[in-house]
Design an enzyme around this catalytic site. Structure first.
Site, short mmCIF file in Angstrom:
data_model
loop_
_atom_site.label_atom_id
_atom_site.label_comp_id
_atom_site.label_asym_id
_atom_site.label_seq_id
_atom_site.Cartn_x
_atom_site.Cartn_y
_atom_site.Cartn_z
N GLU A 105 0.83 -1.21 0.00
CA GLU A 105 0.00 0.00 0.00
C GLU A 105 0.86 1.26 0.00
OE1 GLU A 105 -2.51 -1.04 -1.19
OE2 GLU A 105 -4.08 -0.30 0.11
N THR B 90 -5.26 6.67 -6.09
CA THR B 90 -5.42 6.91 -4.64
C THR B 90 -4.44 7.96 -4.12
OG1 THR B 90 -6.10 4.61 -4.40
CG2 THR B 90 -5.51 5.74 -2.39
#
Ligand SMILES: Nc1ncnc2c1ncn2[C@@H]1O[C@H](COP(=O)(O)OP(=O)(O)O)[C@@H](O)[C@H]1O
Ligand SMILES: N[C@@H](CCOP(=O)(O)O)C(=O)O
Length: 286
Positions: free
Chosen positions: A118, A169
């Site tokens: 991530e 994102t």
């Protein structure tokens, strides 16, 4: 060995970077076997060192002095959809290496390894997708250091709309304010607490998901017709919100309104997925 690595929906409106829900589908399929070094094959058009699976595998191989792995990833959802596509591969890789080499790591340790993916994908170590991808159900990131995750089993019908655009994102995090008004923070605190209660005892209070003041006001504009669709559906759902950083939209339809909700989302966005809450990464074949 072969694994199902599920997509996830982060935030659930008022739970920015804290709440996450595992979806039964879509999912990545991850195949793994022992090999020399690290070989990642995927249907993404990126070099292997940029694949989140690579950074997760590299760290686990170094930490446990493993021989190496060959990993094949079949993506279930395209990156930048707001359904934790990068988290599915990161979590799937961590669980697959744990099983292949019988490392016996705890779920919390696996989430820490998966979060490295991530960090690569979004520039930030947010745990709200990898946690539900590994634990299944609804998860709360109670604390980051030391990591503490609470999992709650929930049962809900879910409809996902997938607008045909991509939102990165990393960029969707950069557009958020660095400081917030105290009243907005208090708003989210109270409503996020109520959402936890809603999952445990009273579905009606899921409505508070829809009152986010920290991310939705800034990100909703990036999704075509988002506020209009939310307004049309607000009385037919327990809740509707942006999934993660978008553009996916997650809706929890009221029992007798599922078809209507599905039709409206189809009319606006074409691509709709009906699913339920998932169980986290699962081994399909040893
Ligand atoms: N295995 C992978 N699966 C999905 N995205 C990946 C993977 N490896 C690297 N990436 C990169 O991560 C980024 C996607 O992450 P992000 O924007 O957070 O979308 P998502 O919400 O779908 O995870 C893209 O730049 C993509 O190329
Ligand atoms: N809390 C994160 C979640 C991002 O989820 P994704 O599925 O869009 O990667 C954020 O809102 O930035």
């Amino acid at each position: 060995m072969k694994f199902k690595a599920p997509c996830t929906s982060a935030n659930l409106g008022v739970g920015f970077d804290v709440f996450g829900l595992c979806l039964n589908e879509p999912y990545d399929i991850i195949e793994i076997k022992e090999d020399e070094g690290i070989i990642i094959e995927s249907d993404l058009n990126i070099e292997q060192k940029k694949n989140v699976a690579y950074v997760v595998a590299k760290k686990m191989i170094e930490d446990f002095k493993l021989k190496g792995v060959r990993i094949k990833i079949k993506k279930g959802v395209k990156p930048g959809s707001g359904l934790g596509s990068s988290a599915a591969s990161s979590a799937g890789t961590a669980v697959a290496i744990n099983e292949l080499y019988n490392l016996k790591l705890s779920k919390l340790e696996l989430v820490e390894y998966a979060s490295l993916g991530e960090e690569l994908a979004s520039g930030d170590k947010h745990y709200d997708n990898v946690a539900p991808a590994i634990f299944g159900g609804f998860t709360i990131i109670a604390n980051k250091k030391p990591l503490d995750i609470i999992k709650i089993d929930v049962d809900l019908n879910i409809i996902i709309a997938l607008p045909d655009i991509t939102i990165n994102t990393k960029k969707a995090r950069e557009i958020l304010p660095k400081c917030y008004k105290l009243e907005d923070v208090v708003n989210n605190l109270g409503k996020a607490s109520a959402v936890v209660y809603a999952f445990l005892k009273d579905k009606e209070r899921l409505k508070y998901i829809m009152d986010d003041k920290l991310a939705e006001p800034y990100r909703g504009k990036l999704i075509p017709n988002y506020f209009e669709v939310k307004n049309i559906l607000k009385d037919k759902v327990y809740a509707i919100s942006i999934s993660g950083s978008g553009p996916a939209i997650i809706a929890f339809p009221k029992e007798d309104c599922a078809n209507e909700v599905k039709e409206v989302l189809k009319e606006y966005y074409g691509n709709v997925i009906e699913t339920c809450v998932g169980k986290g990464v699962e081994c399909l074949k040893n």
